[in-house]
Design an enzyme around this catalytic site. Structure first.
Site, PDB file in Angstrom:
ATOM      1  N   GLU A 302       0.842  -1.201   0.000  1.00  0.00           N
ATOM      2  CA  GLU A 302       0.000   0.000   0.000  1.00  0.00           C
ATOM      3  C   GLU A 302       0.878   1.252   0.000  1.00  0.00           C
ATOM      4  O   GLU A 302       0.650   2.185  -0.780  1.00  0.00           O
ATOM      5  CB  GLU A 302      -0.907  -0.003   1.242  1.00  0.00           C
ATOM      6  CG  GLU A 302      -1.749   1.239   1.419  1.00  0.00           C
ATOM      7  CD  GLU A 302      -2.853   1.330   0.392  1.00  0.00           C
ATOM      8  OE1 GLU A 302      -3.724   0.449   0.384  1.00  0.00           O
ATOM      9  OE2 GLU A 302      -2.850   2.274  -0.415  1.00  0.00           O
ATOM     10  N   ASP A 306       1.076   4.227  -2.909  1.00  0.00           N
ATOM     11  CA  ASP A 306       0.750   5.622  -2.609  1.00  0.00           C
ATOM     12  C   ASP A 306       1.910   6.558  -2.952  1.00  0.00           C
ATOM     13  O   ASP A 306       1.742   7.528  -3.681  1.00  0.00           O
ATOM     14  CB  ASP A 306       0.393   5.766  -1.120  1.00  0.00           C
ATOM     15  CG  ASP A 306      -0.867   5.006  -0.739  1.00  0.00           C
ATOM     16  OD1 ASP A 306      -1.643   4.658  -1.641  1.00  0.00           O
ATOM     17  OD2 ASP A 306      -1.070   4.755   0.464  1.00  0.00           O
ATOM     18  N   SER A 522      -7.308   2.777  -3.666  1.00  0.00           N
ATOM     19  CA  SER A 522      -5.986   3.131  -3.148  1.00  0.00           C
ATOM     20  C   SER A 522      -5.061   3.626  -4.237  1.00  0.00           C
ATOM     21  O   SER A 522      -4.043   4.240  -3.942  1.00  0.00           O
ATOM     22  CB  SER A 522      -5.300   1.906  -2.549  1.00  0.00           C
ATOM     23  OG  SER A 522      -5.636   1.724  -1.231  1.00  0.00           O
ATOM     24  N   ASP A 564     -17.753  12.888 -17.149  1.00  0.00           N
ATOM     25  CA  ASP A 564     -18.808  12.068 -16.552  1.00  0.00           C
ATOM     26  C   ASP A 564     -18.608  10.599 -16.941  1.00  0.00           C
ATOM     27  O   ASP A 564     -18.370  10.289 -18.106  1.00  0.00           O
ATOM     28  CB  ASP A 564     -20.164  12.584 -17.075  1.00  0.00           C
ATOM     29  CG  ASP A 564     -21.328  12.074 -16.241  1.00  0.00           C
ATOM     30  OD1 ASP A 564     -21.081  11.402 -15.219  1.00  0.00           O
ATOM     31  OD2 ASP A 564     -22.482  12.367 -16.623  1.00  0.00           O
ATOM     32  N   GLY A 583     -24.401  12.478 -14.861  1.00  0.00           N
ATOM     33  CA  GLY A 583     -24.374  13.308 -13.658  1.00  0.00           C
ATOM     34  C   GLY A 583     -23.777  12.527 -12.497  1.00  0.00           C
ATOM     35  O   GLY A 583     -23.186  11.457 -12.678  1.00  0.00           O
ATOM     36  N   ASP A 585     -23.113  10.064  -9.514  1.00  0.00           N
ATOM     37  CA  ASP A 585     -23.618   8.747  -9.147  1.00  0.00           C
ATOM     38  C   ASP A 585     -22.799   8.164  -7.998  1.00  0.00           C
ATOM     39  O   ASP A 585     -21.693   8.623  -7.708  1.00  0.00           O
ATOM     40  CB  ASP A 585     -23.619   7.810 -10.363  1.00  0.00           C
ATOM     41  CG  ASP A 585     -22.251   7.671 -10.989  1.00  0.00           C
ATOM     42  OD1 ASP A 585     -21.353   7.131 -10.331  1.00  0.00           O
ATOM     43  OD2 ASP A 585     -22.066   8.141 -12.147  1.00  0.00           O
TER      44      ASP A 585
END
Ligand code: NAG
Ligand code: NAG
Ligand code: NAG
Ligand code: NAG
Ligand code: NAG
Ligand code: NAG
Ligand code: NAG
Ligand code: NAG
Length: 604
Positions: A302, A306, A522, A564, A583, A585
């Protein structure tokens, strides 16, 4: 009137007023069902030391919230006027009455000199043996074992003298089973990808998405091209910074980062040595080789995802990485175990005490909201509001199990009534942070799903936090579009997430010296953080304030700068989950960023 006050003062001096409330009886302050993954194992060892935090009621939180919404609303006269630390302290300081009453109670159990106070006085912290805390809170702690074998000391109920109920928000660790541990991270390995060959770097700008993107190995050059930052030259590095929060044992390895950057972003290779590391509560900033146990656990995957993604996109913006500890897995027979497992609170309270905080912060951790007691979630969320009011954009990944919780394959059972339900995630459900979903595919991007590991972009509705005003219209339109589908499985009135999205499948990373692929929100979250850091760079270099708390701006104006995403869904709980629509969601928010449009949206 006047004589009443004089009488009250005299009574206080004589100890009369204080005396009676101190004797008020203990009444249950909070009960929280033990999450189903935990089994009670034994009584807690009385000698184990626990670091306890008492969160006092913040006297003027509603006012702080009003300030936060004003300074984050692009149409308000105060937009961009972030609050100073001292302004925030004065808004959150508890009343003198709260402080006096709580201290008087504590000092019967704890030596006053061992109680430390946060700068605003809203948190009191001290260390006591479990047996003494049991008296303080009229409760019994137990050792609980998680399915994965790790252990926690917690209780399912605690009490306070009745007269303190209105003055104390929470005391922890008590009922909080939150664990920012491997299952709380929001990435999934792509099976069979370990050791696949790095693709060579194809030059500073190898053309369009068709030329630079390979869906089987996503690199910084691809992301920078896809979202349009590849030709942007940062000018405010130093004044502008980016932050990365690691919790409980995750770490950032410089040599892996250097291999990654030299392969995929050679002009940024110095970033691997330049990023700063800060250890909070003994968090690991080790650069020693991983132990066999860490290798088995994938510790640092992780962290690698990152730090490599963030530097890969936002270099030379300086990166600050915090590592918040507190979790040597608890072993009750160790000599002097200190149990201290509240990572978000420990981290945010540390950061709030700093004079300078990076303007964008990436967090790739989530827990099922129902495993976090309401009081704890509220306290952490209110601390995030303070950080946001200081002008920080706080980003969290929306989770990888679609509508089913932190990771795929969750049981989708509500802790409240044991019925099937979609499982929302905290902190994504906190209204004062920005939640980031994931996409896949380049033309067009769709809501992320990977059949190899069942990764699905997370989305949902809170059962704790009501829907904030800034998103009400967008969410209502969405609910009209999807109709009654799933209506018994989620809470329409809750804070809905995610707010936006970024690519999240087959990210190339280097860990343990080897290339592998990972999926997850992540991946999307550090990528999105990198892009907002560059937008802040542009703002600062034009003498403008940074973006700060994004959502009010995003739902009003910023939304136009996002592409979108209209297909795919938050697959989970054996359903197709919330669909992506035109739009906003509940799987990709407003969609994915376009840097040129973002510059326009902020007037540059
Ligand atoms: C895309 O990446 C995969 C995995 O690294 C590799 O096998 C493949 O050759 C690459 N495709 C192209 C067109 O470069
Ligand atoms: C991700 O990479 C794998 C190769 O490891 C490939 O088979 C798969 O098609 C890729 N996924 C997408 C969505 O392109
Ligand atoms: C801090 O962490 C290191 C290794 O992670 C451990 O050896 C040490 O005991 C810890 N110190 C405390 C005070 O917990
Ligand atoms: C880590 O790297 C070492 C040395 O290259 C290798 O022997 C080991 O198998 C790797 N472990 C994992 C889990 O990738
Ligand atoms: C909750 O429901 C599941 C599945 O329906 C069942 O197996 C389990 O025993 C139930 N647990 C409780 C505490 O009722
Ligand atoms: C639904 O959410 C609201 C907050 O918006 C909360 O007050 C209510 O208790 C929630 N309902 C359930 C069943 O959790
Ligand atoms: C980082 O990880 C590598 C394995 O990739 C390991 O050999 C090294 O000791 C770790 N620490 C540093 C400072 O590189
Ligand atoms: C999904 O369906 C499978 C097969 O019917 C079942 O075993 C599993 O419990 C279901 N999961 C949920 C979350 O409903």
């Amino acid at each position: 009137m006047r004589s009443t006050i004089v009488f009250a003062m005299a009574a206080t001096l004589l100890g009369l007023v204080k005396a009676s409330p101190l004797q008020s009886r203990y009444v249950v302050k909070e009960t929280h069902r033990v999450p189903r993954e935990f089994t009670r194992e034994s009584d807690a060892p009385g000698h184990a030391l626990m670091r306890v935090s008492v969160a006092l009621k913040q006297s003027r939180f509603e006012e702080l919230e009003r300030h936060l919404y004003e300074i984050s609303d692009p149409d308000h006269a105060r937009y961009g006027q972030h609050l100073s630390t001292s302004e925030i302290h004065s808004l959150v300081a508890p009343s003198a009455e709260s402080q006096d009453l709580v201290r008087a109670w504590l000092e019967e159990h704890v030596h006053p000199s061992t109680i430390s106070s946060s700068p605003a006085g809203d948190f009191l912290t001290f260390t006591l043996p479990v047996s003494s805390i049991e008296k303080l809170l009229d409760t019994k702690y137990s050792v609980y074992r998680h399915e994965d074998g790790s252990k926690l000391i917690r209780t399912d109920e605690w009490k306070l003298p009745l007269h303190l109920h209105e003055h104390v928000r929470t005391v922890q660790p008590t009922t909080s089973f939150i664990r920012a541990r491997p299952q709380s991270k929001t990435f999934l390995n792509v099976p069979g990808s370990v050791g696949c060959r790095p693709e060579p770097y194809k030059g500073p700008s190898g053309g369009g998405v068709d030329q630079v993107c390979n869906a089987s190995a996503v690199t910084p050059l691809c992301l920078r091209t896809l979202y349009g930052t590849v030709n942007y030259k940062p000018r405010a590095a130093g004044r502008n910074q980016i932050g990365l929060a690691n919790y409980l044992g995750e770490l950032n390895n410089r040599s892996d980062t250097a291999i990654y950057l030299s392969t995929y972003r050679p002009d940024a290779v110095k970033g691997a040595q330049e990023f700063r590391q800060i250890s909070i509560a003994n968090g690991s900033i080790s650069q020693a080789p991983n132990t066999p146990a860490q290798l088995r656990a994938g510790t640092g995957i992780e962290g690698a995802l990152d730090v490599e993604t963030m530097i890969g996109i936002s270099y030379p913006t300086p990166l600050l990485a915090w590592a918040t500890g507190g979790d040597p897995p608890f072993t009750p027979d160790a000599d002097n175990p200190t149990v201290d497992n509240e990572p978000y609170l420990t981290w945010v309270n540390y950061v709030l005490e700093q004079d300078f905080v990076p303007q964008v912060i990436s967090n790739s951790y989530e827990d099922n909201e129902q495993t976090v007691p309401h009081s704890y979630a509220s306290v952490v969320c209110q601390q995030f509001a303070q950080l946001s009011a200081r002008g920080v954009s706080i980003l969290f990944g929306s989770g990888d199990g679609g509508v089913g919780g932190v990771q795929p394959g969750g049981s989708c059972l509500s802790n409240v009534n044991n019925r099937t339900a979609f499982i929302p995630l905290f902190p994504s459900t906190c209204p004062y942070i920005t939640s980031v979903g994931a996409t896949v595919g380049f033309k067009p991007e769709v809501a992320a799903y990977d059949p190899k590991n069942k990764f699905a972009s997370g989305g949902g509705f809170s059962n704790y936090f009501p829907q904030p005003k800034y998103q009400r219209e967008a969410v209502e339109e969405y609910l009209d579009t999807i109709g009654d589908q799933f209506s018994r499985l989620y809470n329409k009135s809750g804070r809905a997430y995610p707010d936006l999205a970024a690519y999240g499948v087959n990210y190339t990373i280097i860990w343990n010296g080897t290339l592998r692929l990972v999926d997850g929100t992540s991946a999307s979250t550090p990528a999105m953080a990198g892009i907002f850091a560059l937008l802040n760079d542009a703002l600062i270099s034009h003498g403008r304030p940074t973006l700060g708390f994004l959502n009010p701006w995003l739902y009003k104006k910023g939304r136009k700068a996002f592409t979108d995403v209209t297909s795919g869904s938050a697959i989970g709980c054996n359903t197709s989950g919330f669909p992506a629509t035109e739009g906003w969601d509940a799987v990709t928010g407003f969609g994915t960023p376009r840097f040129d449009k973002l510059l326009k949206a902020v007037g540059l």
